[in-house]
Design a protein around this motif. Structure first.
Motif, short mmCIF file in Angstrom:
data_model
loop_
_atom_site.label_atom_id
_atom_site.label_comp_id
_atom_site.label_asym_id
_atom_site.label_seq_id
_atom_site.Cartn_x
_atom_site.Cartn_y
_atom_site.Cartn_z
N TYR A 58 0.81 -1.11 0.11
CA TYR A 58 -0.43 0.03 0.01
C TYR A 58 1.10 1.40 -0.68
O TYR A 58 0.54 1.93 -0.57
CB TYR A 58 -1.10 -0.28 0.97
N ARG A 59 2.11 1.17 0.61
CA ARG A 59 3.02 2.03 0.99
C ARG A 59 3.45 2.46 -0.63
O ARG A 59 3.82 3.92 -0.96
CB ARG A 59 3.77 2.44 2.27
N GLN A 60 3.83 1.40 -0.94
CA GLN A 60 4.69 1.42 -2.70
C GLN A 60 3.00 2.42 -3.07
O GLN A 60 3.80 3.06 -4.62
CB GLN A 60 4.93 0.51 -2.79
N CYS A 61 1.90 1.81 -3.09
CA CYS A 61 1.44 1.80 -4.20
C CYS A 61 1.04 3.85 -3.94
O CYS A 61 0.05 4.41 -4.88
CB CYS A 61 0.33 1.54 -4.13
N TYR A 62 0.71 4.03 -2.25
CA TYR A 62 0.96 5.62 -2.48
C TYR A 62 1.47 6.07 -3.02
O TYR A 62 0.73 7.33 -3.57
CB TYR A 62 -0.10 5.26 -0.32
N LYS A 63 2.92 6.36 -2.67
CA LYS A 63 3.95 6.67 -3.20
C LYS A 63 4.15 7.20 -4.51
O LYS A 63 3.53 7.77 -5.78
CB LYS A 63 4.83 6.46 -3.06
N ALA A 64 3.12 6.54 -5.55
CA ALA A 64 3.13 6.19 -7.26
C ALA A 64 2.13 6.70 -7.20
O ALA A 64 2.34 7.76 -8.02
CB ALA A 64 2.93 5.12 -7.61
N THR A 65 0.98 6.97 -6.24
CA THR A 65 0.00 7.91 -6.63
C THR A 65 0.34 9.56 -6.41
O THR A 65 -0.15 10.55 -6.76
CB THR A 65 -1.68 8.26 -5.79
N SER A 66 1.85 9.51 -5.49
CA SER A 66 2.06 10.69 -4.90
C SER A 66 3.08 11.33 -6.47
O SER A 66 3.87 12.76 -6.24
CB SER A 66 2.29 10.56 -3.84
N GLY A 67 3.42 10.52 -7.61
CA GLY A 67 4.01 10.93 -8.28
C GLY A 67 5.35 10.56 -8.07
O GLY A 67 6.39 11.27 -8.69
N SER A 68 6.18 9.88 -6.98
CA SER A 68 7.32 9.89 -6.33
C SER A 68 8.20 8.78 -7.45
O SER A 68 7.36 8.35 -8.68
CB SER A 68 7.36 9.20 -5.30
N PRO A 69 8.99 8.89 -8.30
CA PRO A 69 10.07 7.63 -9.06
C PRO A 69 10.18 6.50 -8.50
O PRO A 69 10.04 6.09 -7.65
CB PRO A 69 11.44 8.72 -9.45
N LEU A 70 10.25 5.86 -9.35
CA LEU A 70 10.36 4.20 -9.72
C LEU A 70 11.10 4.08 -7.81
O LEU A 70 11.08 3.25 -7.59
CB LEU A 70 10.95 3.61 -10.55
N GLU A 71 12.58 4.92 -8.71
CA GLU A 71 13.62 4.66 -7.58
C GLU A 71 13.41 4.78 -5.66
O GLU A 71 13.37 4.17 -5.03
CB GLU A 71 14.97 5.21 -7.93
#
Length: 70
Positions: free
Chosen positions: A51-64
């Protein structure tokens, strides 16, 4: 102040497009596609990390940044 009459004449779809809701849906989709064993997917750490990784993705964080542990 006059009271208005409100009525609904068809199907109603209630949805949320918040980052949290999108992250949750993304998490469910990824989990359904992953080839993880049952022991791994039943842990709290698995679900919270995903979930935390998915939340980061929805916030526009880069893959790394998404894949790195906090």
């Amino acid at each position: 102040m006059a009271k208005e009459s409100i009525s609904i004449a068809g199907p109603v779809d209630v949805s949320s497009e918040s980052k949290q809701a999108v992250a949750f849906e993304l998490m469910k989709h990824i989990a359904s596609c992953e080839k993880a064993d049952d022991a791994q997917t039943k842990t709290r750490a698995y679900w919270l990390t995903l979930y935390r990784q998915c939340y980061k993705a929805t916030s526009g964080s880069p893959l790394e940044r998404i894949l790195q542990d906090d």
